[in-house]
Design a protein around this motif. Sequence first.
Motif, short mmCIF file in Angstrom:
data_model
loop_
_atom_site.label_atom_id
_atom_site.label_comp_id
_atom_site.label_asym_id
_atom_site.label_seq_id
_atom_site.Cartn_x
_atom_site.Cartn_y
_atom_site.Cartn_z
N CYS A 188 0.81 -1.22 0.00
CA CYS A 188 0.00 0.00 0.00
C CYS A 188 0.85 1.27 0.00
N HIS A 189 2.16 1.13 -0.01
CA HIS A 189 3.05 2.29 0.10
C HIS A 189 3.79 2.52 -1.22
N PRO A 190 3.54 3.64 -1.88
CA PRO A 190 4.17 3.92 -3.19
C PRO A 190 5.69 3.90 -3.17
N ASP A 191 6.31 4.12 -2.00
CA ASP A 191 7.76 4.14 -1.95
C ASP A 191 8.37 2.75 -1.76
N GLN A 192 7.52 1.72 -1.69
CA GLN A 192 8.02 0.37 -1.50
C GLN A 192 8.14 -0.36 -2.84
N PRO A 193 9.11 -1.26 -2.97
CA PRO A 193 9.35 -1.92 -4.27
C PRO A 193 8.21 -2.81 -4.73
N ASN A 194 7.37 -3.26 -3.81
CA ASN A 194 6.27 -4.16 -4.18
C ASN A 194 4.92 -3.44 -4.18
N TYR A 195 4.93 -2.13 -4.27
CA TYR A 195 3.67 -1.36 -4.28
C TYR A 195 2.75 -1.86 -5.39
N ASN A 196 1.47 -2.07 -5.00
CA ASN A 196 0.49 -2.59 -5.96
C ASN A 196 -0.89 -2.19 -5.46
N ARG A 197 -1.55 -1.27 -6.14
CA ARG A 197 -2.84 -0.74 -5.67
C ARG A 197 -3.90 -1.83 -5.58
N ALA A 198 -3.94 -2.70 -6.57
CA ALA A 198 -4.95 -3.76 -6.56
C ALA A 198 -4.71 -4.71 -5.39
N ARG A 199 -3.44 -5.07 -5.19
CA ARG A 199 -3.10 -5.96 -4.08
C ARG A 199 -3.39 -5.28 -2.75
N CYS A 200 -3.16 -3.97 -2.67
CA CYS A 200 -3.46 -3.22 -1.44
C CYS A 200 -4.94 -3.31 -1.11
N THR A 201 -5.79 -3.19 -2.10
CA THR A 201 -7.24 -3.29 -1.87
C THR A 201 -7.60 -4.67 -1.33
N THR A 202 -7.02 -5.69 -1.93
CA THR A 202 -7.29 -7.06 -1.49
C THR A 202 -6.87 -7.26 -0.04
N ILE A 203 -5.66 -6.80 0.29
CA ILE A 203 -5.16 -6.98 1.65
C ILE A 203 -5.95 -6.15 2.65
N SER A 204 -6.32 -4.94 2.27
CA SER A 204 -7.12 -4.09 3.16
C SER A 204 -8.45 -4.76 3.50
N ASN A 205 -9.05 -5.40 2.53
CA ASN A 205 -10.32 -6.09 2.76
C ASN A 205 -10.16 -7.31 3.66
N ALA A 206 -8.96 -7.89 3.67
CA ALA A 206 -8.72 -9.10 4.46
C ALA A 206 -8.07 -8.80 5.81
N TRP A 207 -7.80 -7.54 6.08
CA TRP A 207 -6.98 -7.18 7.23
C TRP A 207 -7.60 -7.58 8.57
N SER A 208 -8.91 -7.69 8.64
CA SER A 208 -9.56 -8.06 9.89
C SER A 208 -9.71 -9.57 10.05
N SER A 209 -9.14 -10.33 9.13
CA SER A 209 -9.23 -11.79 9.17
C SER A 209 -8.02 -12.40 9.86
N SER A 210 -8.26 -13.19 10.89
CA SER A 210 -7.16 -13.90 11.55
C SER A 210 -6.45 -14.82 10.57
N GLN A 211 -7.21 -15.42 9.66
CA GLN A 211 -6.60 -16.36 8.73
C GLN A 211 -5.63 -15.65 7.79
N PHE A 212 -5.95 -14.42 7.40
CA PHE A 212 -5.03 -13.68 6.54
C PHE A 212 -3.67 -13.50 7.22
N HIS A 213 -3.68 -13.02 8.46
CA HIS A 213 -2.43 -12.79 9.17
C HIS A 213 -1.71 -14.11 9.45
N SER A 214 -2.47 -15.15 9.72
CA SER A 214 -1.88 -16.47 9.95
C SER A 214 -1.14 -16.97 8.72
#
Length: 583
Positions: free
Chosen positions: A64-90
Amino acid sequence: MGCLQSSNLTLLLATLFLFLSRPAHGLCKVTPGSENWPSLSSWTDLNRTTGGRLLKPLPPASVCHPDQPNYNRARCTTISNAWSSSQFHSDDPISYDWQNWSNYSCTLDPSTPCSGVGYPVYVINATTAEHVQIAVNFARDNNLRLNVRSTGHDFLGRSANPQSLSVWVHYMRSINFHGSSFSPQGCGISLNVNAVTVGSGTQMRELYRAAAARALIVVGGSSTTVSVGGYLTGGGHSPLSPLFGMGADQVIQFDIVTADGKILTTNECTNTDLFWAVRGGGPAFGVVTSFTIRAIPTVPTVVYGGSIRTSTDIDANFEAIAHVHKQWSSRLAKFGVGGYMIGTPHAGTGSISLQVIMPNATSTSVLQKKLAPILSEMASVTNGSVKASGFYSLYQSYGAFIAPGTDTNDASGFPGTGLTKLITSWLYDEDALNDPGLKNALMGASDSSTLLFNDFTAGPGTHNPPFIRGGGNAVNPAWRSAIVRPASEKHFPGLNRALLEQSKLDFLRFGESLRKLAPNGGTYGNEADAATPDFQQAFYGSNYERLLSIKRTFDTDGVFWCRTCVGSELWEEDADGSLCSVE
């Protein structure tokens, strides 16, 4: 002779230099960028030795950070939607359920700084005991800070060691049932119990379902994304505990990698000190790679699911809560009933959820006859301002209740997942529950922004376990008389260090309010405040002296360190992530 003297002089000078160059507070673990940090070729060799299982992951929110080498807006949206999931962090090799344990070093907010300083530097994705062995040897030989992680579901940040090499056991997830008997290695006996051997990364949901398919149940927690490793080493309370005991009480045998790189099997006959210590004494003694535990023939289960409708009269809300607490021991716990109470009584008009679980009940009326009068009396003691409503359900097996065939609720996350989270708790026995100050103690342990999360997971089964091998274990002795574990939790979004620091102070005050009814008691080390005063007594009780002795025997160099773990007071963690001995 002159050569020998020269050699001795060289050794003396080297030793003196090391002594003079050591920090005042002792020998420190090597950190990235320092002279002794392993070279790139050393890490390459480690990767080859583990069969390509060495990872160097970026923080999960870095996309989600433009200054990072793996910045990806679409991936950021996916991760943001999963951020409240224990399984995602696991499923992420370095993420944590609660972001304060990464020191907010990389949040979802792109306007904040992002770096990996709050996370491990390298990760070994271990799937065998040999992978763990290689990781432990490498960390010990190179004086690295070592992290051990499975799911990241840890209230105390024990699996959050920054600037470290991490052993990720998440994919050590085997499940092997042994039938109706099991012979512990080296004992020459056969136990007439159903037993199952599980990899330490196995999540509760998987184990529950595998057991249910064989008409069996296992003692485990209500959060089904938790793995067995941290759960069992911490003791492990469960809705089944009032009937069958703690999770650690069910352990028959386990395999562990110790600080010297040995892979040991421990049970009541072999490596008995470790067998006693690891079952409830926490994760300070090594990396457990598998557990063999007792499985129990399934039982029908009745569950009450309801809510307590609160009022603007805060005093009445806590009068109702205190009433339920007072009645639980004699009218519910003694019959093996467990449950949970969750809500915000300081918030005024609203509701507190109440779940009451009665294993081995064949009809809803069995539980209803015991619970309904308590709820009716609760309304009476508050002059009708606080009332309860709900319904009773009969499940033909406990497995059908705890881990149904769909993942609708299983992976949704624990309250506050993905946010900052703080918690404090204490164990109450009958004396505390009958203390006239109970209501005020509970009221003083929270405020309008704090979640009450009380566990009713103790009773005859935890007091006198019907099954326990080796004559006992290191479960906190406070569990052996406790009935209820009142707890307060708070979570909030964003990077707010000022709020975090104030909340830490609040939770010390909340914890003190709980402790004053049972000052000589203790708490559950898996779910408590990492800043609890005198954690040695609070988390381990009278077991601590023996636990520390065993720790010193099996880990003389402090290879395994985690917050509030046995021996953690022998090291000091600096704000920059460095870890230094104080001895």
